[in-house]
Design an enzyme around this catalytic site. Structure first.
Site, PDB file in Angstrom:
ATOM      1  N   TRP A  78      30.585  44.447  46.954  1.00 34.53           N
ATOM      2  CA  TRP A  78      31.611  43.555  46.554  1.00 34.53           C
ATOM      3  C   TRP A  78      33.087  44.977  45.714  1.00 34.53           C
ATOM      4  O   TRP A  78      32.423  45.740  45.251  1.00 34.53           O
ATOM      5  CB  TRP A  78      30.349  43.098  45.541  1.00 34.53           C
ATOM      6  CG  TRP A  78      32.494  42.487  44.497  1.00 34.53           C
ATOM      7  CD1 TRP A  78      33.592  41.267  45.457  1.00 34.53           C
ATOM      8  CD2 TRP A  78      32.732  42.007  43.303  1.00 34.53           C
ATOM      9  NE1 TRP A  78      34.369  41.007  44.186  1.00 34.53           N
ATOM     10  CE2 TRP A  78      33.729  40.966  42.870  1.00 34.53           C
ATOM     11  CE3 TRP A  78      32.445  42.756  41.863  1.00 34.53           C
ATOM     12  CZ2 TRP A  78      34.808  40.892  42.044  1.00 34.53           C
ATOM     13  CZ3 TRP A  78      32.911  42.160  40.395  1.00 34.53           C
ATOM     14  CH2 TRP A  78      34.150  41.654  40.773  1.00 34.53           C
TER      15      TRP A  78
ATOM     16  N   ASP B 153      23.677  41.887  38.781  1.00 36.79           N
ATOM     17  CA  ASP B 153      24.793  41.488  38.801  1.00 36.79           C
ATOM     18  C   ASP B 153      24.199  40.718  39.164  1.00 36.79           C
ATOM     19  O   ASP B 153      23.869  40.122  40.933  1.00 36.79           O
ATOM     20  CB  ASP B 153      25.570  42.420  40.175  1.00 36.79           C
ATOM     21  CG  ASP B 153      27.523  41.800  39.622  1.00 36.79           C
ATOM     22  OD1 ASP B 153      27.168  40.980  39.234  1.00 36.79           O
ATOM     23  OD2 ASP B 153      28.017  41.718  40.657  1.00 36.79           O
TER      24      ASP B 153
ATOM     25  N   LYS C 175      31.038  30.650  40.837  1.00 34.85           N
ATOM     26  CA  LYS C 175      30.916  30.067  41.406  1.00 34.85           C
ATOM     27  C   LYS C 175      30.024  29.269  41.529  1.00 34.85           C
ATOM     28  O   LYS C 175      30.517  27.524  41.852  1.00 34.85           O
ATOM     29  CB  LYS C 175      29.906  31.067  42.831  1.00 34.85           C
ATOM     30  CG  LYS C 175      30.332  32.530  42.626  1.00 34.85           C
ATOM     31  CD  LYS C 175      31.367  32.122  43.182  1.00 34.85           C
ATOM     32  CE  LYS C 175      32.245  33.679  42.938  1.00 34.85           C
ATOM     33  NZ  LYS C 175      33.250  34.466  43.818  1.00 34.85           N
TER      34      LYS C 175
HETATM   35  N1  IK2 Z   1      29.937  40.221  41.358  1.00 37.48           N
HETATM   36  C1  IK2 Z   1      30.188  39.645  42.559  1.00 37.48           C
HETATM   37  C2  IK2 Z   1      28.954  40.580  43.399  1.00 37.48           C
HETATM   38  C3  IK2 Z   1      30.738  39.019  43.003  1.00 37.48           C
HETATM   39  O1  IK2 Z   1      31.125  38.875  44.367  1.00 37.48           O
HETATM   40  C4  IK2 Z   1      31.707  38.456  42.201  1.00 37.48           C
HETATM   41  C5  IK2 Z   1      33.138  37.769  42.098  1.00 37.48           C
HETATM   42  N2  IK2 Z   1      33.811  37.706  43.134  1.00 37.48           N
HETATM   43  O2  IK2 Z   1      34.319  37.071  43.720  1.00 37.48           O
HETATM   44  C6  IK2 Z   1      35.507  37.464  44.815  1.00 37.48           C
HETATM   45  C7  IK2 Z   1      35.295  37.871  46.510  1.00 37.48           C
HETATM   46  O3  IK2 Z   1      34.430  38.532  46.491  1.00 37.48           O
HETATM   47  O4  IK2 Z   1      35.944  36.782  47.189  1.00 37.48           O
HETATM   48  C8  IK2 Z   1      31.956  38.908  40.209  1.00 37.48           C
HETATM   49  C9  IK2 Z   1      30.817  39.517  40.361  1.00 37.48           C
HETATM   50  C10 IK2 Z   1      32.750  38.627  39.603  1.00 37.48           C
HETATM   51  O5  IK2 Z   1      33.462  37.436  39.753  1.00 37.48           O
HETATM   52  P1  IK2 Z   1      34.194  36.574  38.398  1.00 37.48           P
HETATM   53  O6  IK2 Z   1      34.399  37.939  37.338  1.00 37.48           O
HETATM   54  O7  IK2 Z   1      34.589  35.778  39.019  1.00 37.48           O
HETATM   55  O8  IK2 Z   1      33.033  35.858  37.294  1.00 37.48           O
END
Ligand code: IK2
Length: 443
Positions: free
Chosen positions: A172, A253, A289
């Site tokens: 990510w 994560d 999510k």
């Molecule tokens: N870690 C991972 C692996 C994530 O995919 C996300 C969320 N990503 O969503 C946006 C996208 O890639 O399109 C997160 C952490 C963190 O998400 P949040 O801070 O929204 O809980």
């Protein structure tokens, strides 16, 4: 007199000029100089930053007037009608909260809502986890997954002897930035094999095997973003053994618990394997999510320690990280989560709704795969049905992605990742036409 005035002016112009040269441009950072005239901004030297590689896709999408446009960039769930979804259980919990006149809007403690923290640890570690029963876990409520990662990273940068973190390649896009800004040194380990479109387990084990003792290893608990490729249970076991034998520190994560398989327990298996061996680990959880609470920013950081005493000391230091950062977390989203967790019926309903989201994504995978087969699109597209979670790492290159955006108004990240959750039966044929055209017309 005349000449002395002009000397003063010259001096002032010179000093303003010198101030103007104190202008550092490093990785997009500018330090502003004092304005040369009243009309100039003190921020005149600030350079325009590029849009975020993921959220910037939505910015571009919003500007496109085409009626057939399709946003497969951001990882956010959409219904068959292409609309954002508020879970029914979330609406019910909110009603309960609004009708409860005893509720107030006081500040939460620095570590957040106590019930939420306990129940979050249970969700990821299992109700009967010996680590929880032995009080080895400290959990703090944070600002969704991102905030949980950041708080964990700040703690590590301050209190852990090893400052190097290994993140998968690819991962990510925000990971590298979060850890670097917290003061850690970011390195990568091999993860994805573009040839097999699967896990490069050999490369992964070699890279972790040559990491220095104690290095922090970032692992996606399930539904790896962006590849949709997870280790099998046997591969997780190999990874766990290596990590423990080299005294590496796992940092999980967990942004997609329940989204990979539809089962909350199944998707927590990787984490639970590591906790069962008695070793220490970090876990960042997000409810964006799996409960659809994207904008509520609800998440938790759990640190599993080797003794209850260490856990309480760690928590005391986490408070010192959080207090100057945002003081204490917001109350609403965490109250929704704990209301759902504490009500058996709501919890049960949540698991059903979660499974339905996961199932719809799996159906989209099948439909897209079938649509490409029906078009005889060159290439092996079986990875679409093999990969799991929210994303498909299509294998389309940047030129093909640009072509699909220009010609078909389909928006996705430039690495070829598409959010399956943004697709519906109605839009699958449009996407399949675009992919077919891209691979047949653009090298
Ligand atoms: N870690 C991972 C692996 C994530 O995919 C996300 C969320 N990503 O969503 C946006 C996208 O890639 O399109 C997160 C952490 C963190 O998400 P949040 O801070 O929204 O809980």
């Amino acid at each position: 007199m005349k000449s002395s005035l002009s000397a003063d002016r010259r001096l002032s112009i010179l000093s303003r000029h010198l101030a103007g040269t104190i202008h550092k441009e490093e990785g997009g950072t500018t330090i502003s100089s004092s304005p040369t005239s009243a009309a100039d901004s003190v921020f005149a030297n600030v350079v325009r930053a590029p849009e975020d590689p993921i959220l910037g896709v939505t910015v571009a999408y919003n500007k496109d007037p085409s009626p057939i446009k399709l946003n497969l960039g951001v990882g956010a769930y959409r219904t068959e009608e292409g609309k954002p979804l508020v879970l029914n259980v979330v609406r019910q919990a909110e009603k309960l909260l609004v009708n409860d006149r005893s509720r107030v809007k006081e500040y939460l403690p620095i570590v957040g809502l106590a019930d939420f923290n306990k129940l979050s640890a249970k969700l990821i570690l299992g109700a009967n986890s010996p680590a929880i029963l032995g009080n080895l876990v400290t959990t703090v409520q944070c600002l969704s997954g991102t905030g949980s990662l950041r708080v964990g990273a700040e703690f590590l940068a301050k209190h852990y002897y090893q400052r190097t973190i290994y993140i998968p390649n690819p991962t990510w896009g925000n990971h590298g930035k979060i850890f670097t800004l917290a003061g850690l040194t970011v390195k990568t380990y091999r993860y994805y094999d573009p040839v097999t479109r699967g896990l490069n387990i050999q490369g992964l084990l070699e890279d972790l095997g040559s990491a220095p003792s104690g290095a922090i290893i970032l692992l996606h608990a399930c539904a790896h973003n962006p590849t949709g490729v997870d280790p099998t249970r046997e591969q997780w076991e190999q990874i766990r053994r290596l990590i423990r034998s080299k005294s590496l520190l796992p940092f999980f994560d967990s942004a997609y618990q329940g989204f990979a398989s539809g089962s909350l327990d199944e998707d927590a298996q990787s984490v639970r394997m590591f906790v069962a061996d008695g070793g220490e680990c970090f876990i960042a959880q997000s409810y964006a999510k799996n409960m659809g609470l994207y904008g509520e920013r609800v998440g938790a950081l759990s640190i599993v320690c080797k003794s209850a005493d260490v856990a309480t000391r760690v928590e005391s230091q986490l408070k010192l990280v959080i207090r100057p950062m945002y003081s204490n977390p917001p109350i609403h989203g965490a109250s929704i989560v704990s209301t759902i967790f504490k009500d058996r019926k709501l919890y049960q309903e949540w698991t059903v709704e979660l499974e339905a989201m996961a199932d719809r994504i799996i159906t989209m995978r099948k439909q897209l795969f079938d649509a490409l087969r029906a078009r005889d699109t060159p290439g092996d597209w079986s990875h679409i049905i093999k990969q799991i979670g929210m994303f498909t790492f299509t294998g389309l290159n940047t030129k093909q992605v640009t072509f699909m955006t220009r010609e078909y108004h389909i928006y996705m990240t430039s690495d070829g990742r598409i959010s399956m959750a943004g697709l519906s039966s109605r839009t699958v044929p449009h996407l399949a036409d675009a992919i077919h055209a891209a691979v047949t017309k653009v090298a």
